[in-house]
Scaffold this motif. Sequence first.
Motif, PDB file in Angstrom:
ATOM      1  N   PHE A  45       0.877  -1.176   0.000  1.00 31.67           N
ATOM      2  CA  PHE A  45       0.000   0.000   0.000  1.00 31.67           C
ATOM      3  C   PHE A  45       0.915   1.226   0.000  1.00 31.67           C
ATOM      4  O   PHE A  45       1.540   1.547   1.013  1.00 31.67           O
ATOM      5  N   LEU A  46       1.028   1.882  -1.145  1.00 33.50           N
ATOM      6  CA  LEU A  46       1.884   3.069  -1.287  1.00 33.50           C
ATOM      7  C   LEU A  46       1.013   4.310  -1.167  1.00 33.50           C
ATOM      8  O   LEU A  46       0.070   4.500  -1.949  1.00 33.50           O
ATOM      9  N   SER A  47       1.315   5.155  -0.200  1.00 30.80           N
ATOM     10  CA  SER A  47       0.547   6.380   0.029  1.00 30.80           C
ATOM     11  C   SER A  47       1.473   7.586  -0.132  1.00 30.80           C
ATOM     12  O   SER A  47       2.467   7.706   0.586  1.00 30.80           O
ATOM     13  N   PHE A  77      -1.193  -5.521   4.027  1.00 36.32           N
ATOM     14  CA  PHE A  77      -0.187  -4.849   3.204  1.00 36.32           C
ATOM     15  C   PHE A  77       1.142  -4.667   3.937  1.00 36.32           C
ATOM     16  O   PHE A  77       1.209  -4.709   5.168  1.00 36.32           O
ATOM     17  N   ILE A  78       2.161  -4.376   3.160  1.00 39.89           N
ATOM     18  CA  ILE A  78       3.323  -3.627   3.618  1.00 39.89           C
ATOM     19  C   ILE A  78       3.057  -2.183   3.186  1.00 39.89           C
ATOM     20  O   ILE A  78       2.897  -1.910   1.993  1.00 39.89           O
ATOM     21  N   ILE A 112      -1.916   0.567  -4.987  1.00 40.52           N
ATOM     22  CA  ILE A 112      -1.657  -0.815  -4.583  1.00 40.52           C
ATOM     23  C   ILE A 112      -0.636  -1.397  -5.564  1.00 40.52           C
ATOM     24  O   ILE A 112      -0.835  -1.352  -6.776  1.00 40.52           O
ATOM     25  N   LEU A 113       0.450  -1.944  -5.005  1.00 45.40           N
ATOM     26  CA  LEU A 113       1.530  -2.494  -5.819  1.00 45.40           C
ATOM     27  C   LEU A 113       1.727  -3.977  -5.501  1.00 45.40           C
ATOM     28  O   LEU A 113       1.470  -4.423  -4.378  1.00 45.40           O
ATOM     29  N   THR A 114       2.220  -4.717  -6.491  1.00 44.24           N
ATOM     30  CA  THR A 114       2.704  -6.062  -6.216  1.00 44.24           C
ATOM     31  C   THR A 114       4.000  -5.959  -5.411  1.00 44.24           C
ATOM     32  O   THR A 114       4.592  -4.876  -5.330  1.00 44.24           O
ATOM     33  N   PRO A 115       4.460  -7.041  -4.819  1.00 39.75           N
ATOM     34  CA  PRO A 115       5.699  -6.956  -4.033  1.00 39.75           C
ATOM     35  C   PRO A 115       6.901  -6.450  -4.826  1.00 39.75           C
ATOM     36  O   PRO A 115       7.845  -5.915  -4.232  1.00 39.75           O
ATOM     37  N   ASP A 116       6.875  -6.586  -6.169  1.00 40.32           N
ATOM     38  CA  ASP A 116       7.984  -6.078  -6.982  1.00 40.32           C
ATOM     39  C   ASP A 116       7.684  -4.700  -7.575  1.00 40.32           C
ATOM     40  O   ASP A 116       8.264  -4.300  -8.574  1.00 40.32           O
ATOM     41  N   SER A 142     -10.293  -5.632   2.849  1.00 37.59           N
ATOM     42  CA  SER A 142     -10.976  -6.917   2.812  1.00 37.59           C
ATOM     43  C   SER A 142     -10.990  -7.491   1.395  1.00 37.59           C
ATOM     44  O   SER A 142     -10.684  -8.671   1.182  1.00 37.59           O
ATOM     45  N   ASN A 143     -11.336  -6.650   0.423  1.00 35.18           N
ATOM     46  CA  ASN A 143     -11.429  -7.111  -0.959  1.00 35.18           C
ATOM     47  C   ASN A 143     -10.076  -7.555  -1.508  1.00 35.18           C
ATOM     48  O   ASN A 143      -9.960  -8.582  -2.182  1.00 35.18           O
ATOM     49  N   LEU A 144      -9.045  -6.758  -1.209  1.00 31.19           N
ATOM     50  CA  LEU A 144      -7.722  -7.075  -1.768  1.00 31.19           C
ATOM     51  C   LEU A 144      -7.093  -8.280  -1.079  1.00 31.19           C
ATOM     52  O   LEU A 144      -6.361  -9.051  -1.713  1.00 31.19           O
ATOM     53  N   LYS A 145      -7.366  -8.435   0.193  1.00 29.20           N
ATOM     54  CA  LYS A 145      -6.859  -9.628   0.889  1.00 29.20           C
ATOM     55  C   LYS A 145      -7.436 -10.886   0.250  1.00 29.20           C
ATOM     56  O   LYS A 145      -6.711 -11.866  -0.025  1.00 29.20           O
TER      57      LYS A 145
END
Length: 503
Positions: A45-47, A77-78, A112-116, A142-145
């Motif tokens: 989760f990039l803010s 998230f991270i 929202i990013l993938t781990p890479d 909830s949805n993204l999890k």
Amino acid sequence: METYSNRLANEKSPYLLQHAHNPVNWYPWGEEAFEAAAKEKKLIFLSIGYSTCHWCHVMERESFTDKEVADAMNETFISIKVDREERPDIDDIYMTVCQMTLGGGGWPLNVILTPDRRPVFALTYMPKESRRGMMGILELCSNLKELWSNDREGVEKRANEIMVNLEGYARKTRTGEIGKDVFQNAFQGFLDSFDDANGGFGTSPKFPTPHNLMYLTRYYRRTGEERSLQMVTKTLEKMRNGGIFDQIGFGFHRYSTDAAWVVPHFEKMIYDQALLIMAYSEAYQATRNNFYSKVATEIFEFVKRELTDPEGGFYSALDADSEGMEGKFYTWTAAELRSVLDEYSYQIFSDYFNVIDTGNFVEESTGRRTGRNLLTVNYNMEQFARDRNIKKKDLERILEDSRKKLLAFREKRIRPHLDDKVLADMNGLMIAALSYAGRTLKNSEMVESAKKSAEFILHNMLSDNGNLYHRYRDGNVAIDGFLDDYSFMIYGLLELYESTMNP
């Protein structure tokens, strides 16, 4: 009350430090965060935001300080926080994604990013709970999890599609010669969107866009097209008289939420002040009307008083909020004004600046009257003086004496947060603005201020091998300079040389 601390506590950015005690387990942008995402196989989760952003504050209050939200984010998230002013390179990439996928953008920018680090979804402000068709952050978690657990392949596919589109967007180029029709078409585009009643272009929200006004001033000087200059002068006059201008302390707020320049978002940015000093100075040069030189000087007075480091560098911004309310520092109750001014001065001042006992300031998000007044001018000063049988010079004296008293009173209030980081690119822009304006308006103090900023940057923000750093704060320099840092500093130094002839 439980207290928290996360990895942002070790950062220098005022924006990151604002989030250092959120229960969200924020990371700064860096390898530690990416390694954690890879190891834990979590989405990122990039803010992205900045310390004087009103809606960034709203989202923090509603969500990032909330334990329920923090627990959901930490499980899903991270989470990474980025100051867009410190890392414009990161902001540019992910804002492009936002504009590609949503058709617009803004801050806070949440991606929202993938781990890479490949983008999957982009959003701006989100409330805690979903409402009025706007997804809330709890529902998002909830949805993204569930999506990441049950359809990782679909998420990866979407990320790959966005990357292909992003690469195609980056490769887009236009070739060909620039002919006179390009300048004519630009003029016509501005003419078609010009607001004849209020100045500016389009409806709302309205940004000052001083670079557009400078284009039109130069187009007038090149072609003699009077309509081009009329668009400039109408806009500059309407802005100066509106709520977007701080009628007591001077300087311009970020933008107007309405078409008439009345209700602003109240943050004050250094780059807006620089570009508007240029726009008003160029208007003065084109018209020789002292109104424009006066406004340029007023903006400088604000910058000198509130956005200048004692050693000469220029700070980044002033916040919109104070005491948990947007605009409280800049608005007034009628009772406050009466407590500062004598009755005669109050009557003149309140009539001139449209003050009413019940308050004229309506909160943008709720439509609720706050009981406070935003100061705006709807009158021609000469006509106002005639209508009240006052000499113009006496009216000017009453208004200026009242302004100074109110400024002194306002200084005792709780002040908006100051983002006191010094950025090389924005200092270069202000050096250019003050050098040009000082030369044009014959104002040696402006040139001296530009010189002090240049000396500050060259003394504090150059590496041993002569490379620029992007950011200075509290004696610490960091982040290798970007193209904007070099280009704006070169621009500023060239303008300063023209004003001083000192190589």
